[in-house]
Design an enzyme around this catalytic site. Sequence first.
Site, PDB file in Angstrom:
ATOM      1  N   THR A  12       0.887  -1.115   0.162  1.00 35.56           N
ATOM      2  CA  THR A  12       0.239   0.281   0.180  1.00 35.56           C
ATOM      3  C   THR A  12       0.764   0.852  -0.455  1.00 35.56           C
ATOM      4  O   THR A  12       0.492   1.909  -0.419  1.00 35.56           O
ATOM      5  CB  THR A  12      -1.324  -0.350   1.325  1.00 35.56           C
ATOM      6  OG1 THR A  12      -1.975  -1.381   1.061  1.00 35.56           O
ATOM      7  CG2 THR A  12      -2.023   0.933   1.016  1.00 35.56           C
TER       8      THR A  12
ATOM      9  N   VAL B  82      -4.773  -2.470   1.965  1.00 34.76           N
ATOM     10  CA  VAL B  82      -5.053  -2.959   2.917  1.00 34.76           C
ATOM     11  C   VAL B  82      -4.211  -3.030   3.483  1.00 34.76           C
ATOM     12  O   VAL B  82      -3.206  -3.617   3.167  1.00 34.76           O
ATOM     13  CB  VAL B  82      -5.677  -4.239   2.744  1.00 34.76           C
ATOM     14  CG1 VAL B  82      -4.765  -5.341   2.505  1.00 34.76           C
ATOM     15  CG2 VAL B  82      -6.779  -4.413   4.318  1.00 34.76           C
ATOM     16  N   VAL B  83      -4.478  -2.097   4.951  1.00 35.45           N
ATOM     17  CA  VAL B  83      -3.630  -1.536   5.963  1.00 35.45           C
ATOM     18  C   VAL B  83      -3.839  -2.210   7.297  1.00 35.45           C
ATOM     19  O   VAL B  83      -5.380  -1.507   7.206  1.00 35.45           O
ATOM     20  CB  VAL B  83      -2.679  -0.588   6.053  1.00 35.45           C
ATOM     21  CG1 VAL B  83      -1.544  -0.586   7.257  1.00 35.45           C
ATOM     22  CG2 VAL B  83      -2.474  -0.146   5.206  1.00 35.45           C
TER      23      VAL B  83
ATOM     24  N   HIS C 219       3.399   1.744  12.607  1.00 35.30           N
ATOM     25  CA  HIS C 219       3.508   1.272  11.319  1.00 35.30           C
ATOM     26  C   HIS C 219       2.067   1.767  10.741  1.00 35.30           C
ATOM     27  O   HIS C 219       2.277   2.026   9.214  1.00 35.30           O
ATOM     28  CB  HIS C 219       4.535  -0.235  11.308  1.00 35.30           C
ATOM     29  CG  HIS C 219       4.395  -0.683   9.869  1.00 35.30           C
ATOM     30  ND1 HIS C 219       5.036   0.265   8.672  1.00 35.30           N
ATOM     31  CD2 HIS C 219       3.480  -1.393   8.691  1.00 35.30           C
ATOM     32  CE1 HIS C 219       5.089  -0.373   7.637  1.00 35.30           C
ATOM     33  NE2 HIS C 219       3.884  -1.132   7.636  1.00 35.30           N
TER      34      HIS C 219
ATOM     35  N   ARG D 242     -15.539  -5.505   4.385  1.00 38.71           N
ATOM     36  CA  ARG D 242     -15.687  -4.873   3.183  1.00 38.71           C
ATOM     37  C   ARG D 242     -14.951  -5.048   1.849  1.00 38.71           C
ATOM     38  O   ARG D 242     -14.519  -4.092   0.525  1.00 38.71           O
ATOM     39  CB  ARG D 242     -14.962  -3.150   3.672  1.00 38.71           C
ATOM     40  CG  ARG D 242     -15.210  -2.899   5.072  1.00 38.71           C
ATOM     41  CD  ARG D 242     -13.999  -1.980   5.578  1.00 38.71           C
ATOM     42  NE  ARG D 242     -15.274  -1.180   6.589  1.00 38.71           N
ATOM     43  CZ  ARG D 242     -15.629  -1.936   7.705  1.00 38.71           C
ATOM     44  NH1 ARG D 242     -15.362  -3.204   8.495  1.00 38.71           N
ATOM     45  NH2 ARG D 242     -15.322  -1.456   9.161  1.00 38.71           N
TER      46      ARG D 242
END
Length: 162
Positions: free
Chosen positions: A57, A80-81, A88, A127
């Site tokens: 990302t 996505v994170v 981080h 999601r």
Amino acid sequence: MSGAGAAVVEPFDASGLRVAVVAASWHTVVMDGLIAGAQRALADHSVEAEVIRAPGTFELPVVAAALARQGYDAVVALGVVIRGGTPHFEYVCSAATDGLTRVAVDHAVAVGFGVLTCDTEEQALDRAGLEGSSEDKGYEATAAALATARVVAGLGSTWPER
């Protein structure tokens, strides 16, 4: 509740737009769902697009900027994170958000923001547009980018040069 009040973008013929999707490589199941959602939106809008993979990302903005410089009308950024136990998460989310915003503004190109920033993997899966997911953020980000590209194209010469 996430997703409440989301805009509904009715599909339109966007076949004249040049579109690219740049997708991060982490969290394969979530990313596969986001990419599939983007591809459904592209099909609904009669658009073919190239899918380019970025390592993660954090790297999405530089790839999106390179695509914008190549004259794409819209770039859809998918990533996505998931929050961990260190700062981080905040650094990557901030860098991706700020970087993609800068690409959109600096290059006057529509950028679809399909970056999930979630506390848990379960939230990301919910999601990702997978079977059983409550939301389809890959589809939503792509539809928004296409709608924005249509608006930008309609501005004609009043919009800054790329």
